[in-house]
Design a protein around this motif. Sequence first.
Motif, mmCIF file in Angstrom:
data_model
loop_
_atom_site.group_PDB
_atom_site.id
_atom_site.type_symbol
_atom_site.label_atom_id
_atom_site.label_comp_id
_atom_site.label_asym_id
_atom_site.label_seq_id
_atom_site.Cartn_x
_atom_site.Cartn_y
_atom_site.Cartn_z
ATOM 1 N N GLN A 51 0.900 -1.413 0.005
ATOM 2 C CA GLN A 51 0.007 0.028 0.046
ATOM 3 C C GLN A 51 1.003 1.271 -0.085
ATOM 4 O OE1 GLN A 51 -2.606 1.149 3.513
ATOM 5 N NE2 GLN A 51 -4.268 1.130 2.076
ATOM 6 N N ASP A 52 0.553 2.141 -1.195
ATOM 7 C CA ASP A 52 1.297 3.131 -1.339
ATOM 8 C C ASP A 52 0.430 4.327 -0.517
ATOM 9 O OD1 ASP A 52 3.251 5.226 -2.079
ATOM 10 O OD2 ASP A 52 2.615 5.211 -4.296
ATOM 11 N N HIS A 53 1.183 5.670 -0.303
ATOM 12 C CA HIS A 53 0.591 6.685 0.262
ATOM 13 C C HIS A 53 0.833 7.883 -0.733
ATOM 14 C CE1 HIS A 53 0.831 3.794 3.357
ATOM 15 N NE2 HIS A 53 -0.140 4.327 4.170
ATOM 16 N N LYS A 54 -0.034 8.234 -1.624
ATOM 17 C CA LYS A 54 0.168 9.205 -2.538
ATOM 18 C C LYS A 54 0.366 10.699 -2.654
ATOM 19 C CE LYS A 54 -0.329 5.664 -6.213
ATOM 20 N NZ LYS A 54 -1.275 4.644 -5.846
ATOM 21 N N THR A 55 -0.416 11.112 -1.533
ATOM 22 C CA THR A 55 -0.752 12.529 -1.356
ATOM 23 C C THR A 55 0.690 13.142 -0.643
ATOM 24 O OG1 THR A 55 -2.021 12.530 0.828
ATOM 25 C CG2 THR A 55 -3.256 12.587 -1.441
ATOM 26 N N THR A 102 1.566 12.863 -5.293
ATOM 27 C CA THR A 102 3.019 12.597 -5.636
ATOM 28 C C THR A 102 3.138 11.271 -6.295
ATOM 29 O OG1 THR A 102 3.467 11.323 -3.570
ATOM 30 C CG2 THR A 102 3.554 13.612 -3.381
ATOM 31 N N GLY A 103 4.452 10.996 -6.496
ATOM 32 C CA GLY A 103 4.692 9.708 -7.162
ATOM 33 C C GLY A 103 4.532 8.450 -6.126
ATOM 34 N N GLY A 104 4.601 9.116 -4.833
ATOM 35 C CA GLY A 104 4.385 7.979 -3.621
ATOM 36 C C GLY A 104 5.190 8.485 -2.550
ATOM 37 N N LEU A 155 3.295 -6.277 -14.315
ATOM 38 C CA LEU A 155 2.183 -5.672 -14.388
ATOM 39 C C LEU A 155 1.700 -5.147 -13.209
ATOM 40 C CD1 LEU A 155 -0.899 -4.951 -15.938
ATOM 41 C CD2 LEU A 155 -1.411 -7.254 -15.442
ATOM 42 N N TYR A 156 1.382 -3.639 -12.983
ATOM 43 C CA TYR A 156 1.228 -3.072 -11.733
ATOM 44 C C TYR A 156 -0.101 -2.725 -11.915
ATOM 45 C CZ TYR A 156 1.245 1.064 -8.682
ATOM 46 O OH TYR A 156 1.129 1.934 -7.634
ATOM 47 N N ALA A 157 -1.200 -3.421 -10.855
ATOM 48 C CA ALA A 157 -2.459 -3.084 -10.923
ATOM 49 C C ALA A 157 -2.704 -2.135 -9.753
ATOM 50 C CB ALA A 157 -3.399 -4.329 -10.722
ATOM 51 N N VAL A 201 -7.822 1.051 -10.333
ATOM 52 C CA VAL A 201 -7.723 2.504 -10.250
ATOM 53 C C VAL A 201 -6.866 2.912 -11.604
ATOM 54 C CG1 VAL A 201 -6.787 4.504 -9.230
ATOM 55 C CG2 VAL A 201 -7.766 2.527 -7.739
ATOM 56 N N GLU A 202 -5.707 2.210 -11.846
ATOM 57 C CA GLU A 202 -5.009 2.217 -12.950
ATOM 58 C C GLU A 202 -3.846 1.090 -13.205
ATOM 59 O OE1 GLU A 202 -2.451 5.981 -12.609
ATOM 60 O OE2 GLU A 202 -1.250 4.841 -10.989
ATOM 61 N N PHE A 203 -3.524 0.987 -14.297
ATOM 62 C CA PHE A 203 -2.439 -0.024 -14.498
ATOM 63 C C PHE A 203 -1.183 0.667 -14.848
ATOM 64 C CE2 PHE A 203 -5.780 -3.280 -16.200
ATOM 65 C CZ PHE A 203 -5.482 -4.050 -15.196
ATOM 66 N N ASN A 204 -0.249 0.092 -14.456
ATOM 67 C CA ASN A 204 1.161 0.871 -14.807
ATOM 68 C C ASN A 204 2.030 -0.606 -15.375
ATOM 69 O OD1 ASN A 204 0.698 3.354 -13.835
ATOM 70 N ND2 ASN A 204 1.207 2.588 -11.756
ATOM 71 N N ALA A 205 2.977 -0.177 -16.216
ATOM 72 C CA ALA A 205 3.663 -1.009 -16.871
ATOM 73 C C ALA A 205 4.928 -1.480 -16.295
ATOM 74 C CB ALA A 205 3.772 -0.441 -18.363
ATOM 75 N N ARG A 206 5.355 -1.410 -15.060
ATOM 76 C CA ARG A 206 6.522 -1.227 -14.196
ATOM 77 C C ARG A 206 6.367 -1.575 -12.853
ATOM 78 N NH1 ARG A 206 5.289 3.124 -11.708
ATOM 79 N NH2 ARG A 206 4.000 4.643 -12.652
ATOM 80 N N PHE A 207 7.551 -1.695 -12.084
ATOM 81 C CA PHE A 207 7.430 -1.726 -10.604
ATOM 82 C C PHE A 207 6.890 -0.390 -10.320
ATOM 83 C CE2 PHE A 207 10.942 -5.182 -11.016
ATOM 84 C CZ PHE A 207 10.173 -6.133 -10.078
ATOM 85 N N GLY A 208 6.147 -0.545 -9.261
ATOM 86 C CA GLY A 208 5.766 0.855 -8.671
ATOM 87 C C GLY A 208 7.087 1.422 -8.102
ATOM 88 N N ASP A 209 6.978 2.683 -7.623
ATOM 89 C CA ASP A 209 8.112 3.557 -7.118
ATOM 90 C C ASP A 209 7.387 4.228 -5.864
ATOM 91 O OD1 ASP A 209 10.391 4.642 -6.336
ATOM 92 O OD2 ASP A 209 11.154 5.275 -8.038
ATOM 93 N N PRO A 210 7.298 4.178 -4.879
ATOM 94 C CA PRO A 210 8.266 3.246 -4.076
ATOM 95 C C PRO A 210 7.962 1.870 -3.635
ATOM 96 C CG PRO A 210 7.198 4.715 -2.675
ATOM 97 C CD PRO A 210 6.444 4.941 -3.801
ATOM 98 N N GLU A 211 6.938 1.214 -4.355
ATOM 99 C CA GLU A 211 6.336 -0.151 -3.997
ATOM 100 C C GLU A 211 7.563 -1.246 -4.274
ATOM 101 O OE1 GLU A 211 4.432 2.056 -5.572
ATOM 102 O OE2 GLU A 211 2.295 1.691 -5.334
ATOM 103 N N ALA A 212 8.407 -0.799 -5.363
ATOM 104 C CA ALA A 212 9.572 -1.931 -5.426
ATOM 105 C C ALA A 212 10.720 -1.874 -4.274
ATOM 106 C CB ALA A 212 10.495 -1.305 -6.670
HETATM 107 N N1 GLY Z 1 3.689 4.679 -6.456
HETATM 108 C C1 GLY Z 1 2.973 4.701 -7.631
HETATM 109 C C2 GLY Z 1 3.845 4.305 -8.798
HETATM 110 O O1 GLY Z 1 4.865 4.130 -9.030
HETATM 111 O O2 GLY Z 1 2.950 4.948 -9.867
#
Ligand code: GLY
Length: 421
Positions: free
Chosen positions: A203-207, A217-219, A259-261, A273-284
């Motif tokens: 779980q990221d915290h985006k604001t 923010t990016g997270g 695949l980042y869901a 909410v959205e798909f991303n095509a990569r590791f999340g940052d900072p999820e990685a």
């Molecule tokens: N942490 C959100 C993102 O990587 O898009």
Amino acid sequence: MRVLVIGGGGREHAIVDACARHGHEVLCTPGNPGIAAQARIIAGPQDADSLAELAVQEGVDVVIVGPEAYLAAGVVDACRARAVPAFGSTRAASRLEGDKAWSKAFMNRYGIPTAQHRAFSGLQDALTYAATCSLPTVIKDAGLRAGKGVTIAHSYAEAEAALQDIFTQPGAQAVIEDFMTGQEVSMLALTDGQRYALTPPSQDHKTIFEGDVGPMTGGMGVICPFPLPDEALAVIRSDIIERTLAGMRSEGLPYTGVLYAGLMLTPAGPKVVEFNARFGDPEAEAVLPLLTSDLAQHALDAARGELNPAAVQFGAAASAVVILAAPGYPGEPQKGIPLTLPPTGVGETIYHAGTALQDGQLISSGGRVLAVTATAETLSAALGRAYALADRIGFEGAQCRRDIGSRIGAVPESAPDSTPV
Ligand code: GLY
């Protein structure tokens, strides 16, 4: 194995770290000062063909692509054209992230649960529609905006300002969608297009501000694992990940890489909410320290279409990431702030996100500066250690959310004395 990691942020530092700890020789471009401790940094052109040529010249066994911009620029395609195995999505498949209007239409075509939406290519129509939406409403730039193209508008004035901003760019498109309530979860799947392995949910915290308020923010911090109910996990597998991979194959765009869901656990079940095509940052930075198996091997297997999901293994521990961001972020961040990093203990890592060296002094060079990570047996202990480490860094004007984990009631435990390594 010789691995080339492309990118230079906290996510790439975590990827390099995951490869290096399995004894691989790691090269990285453009890298950053933190990555330089574990990889050979190679400077040079960052366009797709130059990077693929670099991989050929260096005789790398596999390329791992971090940021979305490189995927959208066709780095994976350029590597494959030279028979270099590359882990990431092709340019065409990365549209799942890079074109949110297309991505939402794709989800609707394949019955993938997501919020109701409308897409617009002109400001006036978007404004007219936004004025009819109930608040809050979600305004998204359909293109890539480094995680900052989303506004949750709590007033029509805010919605209008967000749309005005989007349509200052030529050829822009906006997506306006219903606001969803629930816990947000990031689910990452490593995939060869057919088979996949899920990482533990995070779980990221985006604001930028505590209490989930302020600009996106990016997270700003991540907890892992997020306590996901089994029923939700089953739906995520069948209705989201598997439908997406099957749908992409049907579209002639087999999806490989990560695949980042980005999900919302709504009262009606998990929705995208959205798909991303990569590791999340900072999820990685939260997920990869828990990976006990060999990322480089999984990347090579996936690039060859031979991923073995059962081989992808995570330890039972928990992790927490706390971001230290520069003053001004997510607007114009202050650069050049001197940084002094303390020694880290076992299970603690300071991933460099936006740092540079100037005359031998480490300085801030971006918005998110450091991703301070700790692993421990429990989430509370991991949070305690991450905050204690972040507090030992505390550069001038640093922004740091103190409520990472609080959405699920996780409270930082006071950190035990750690043994520097
Ligand atoms: N942490 C959100 C993102 O990587 O898009």
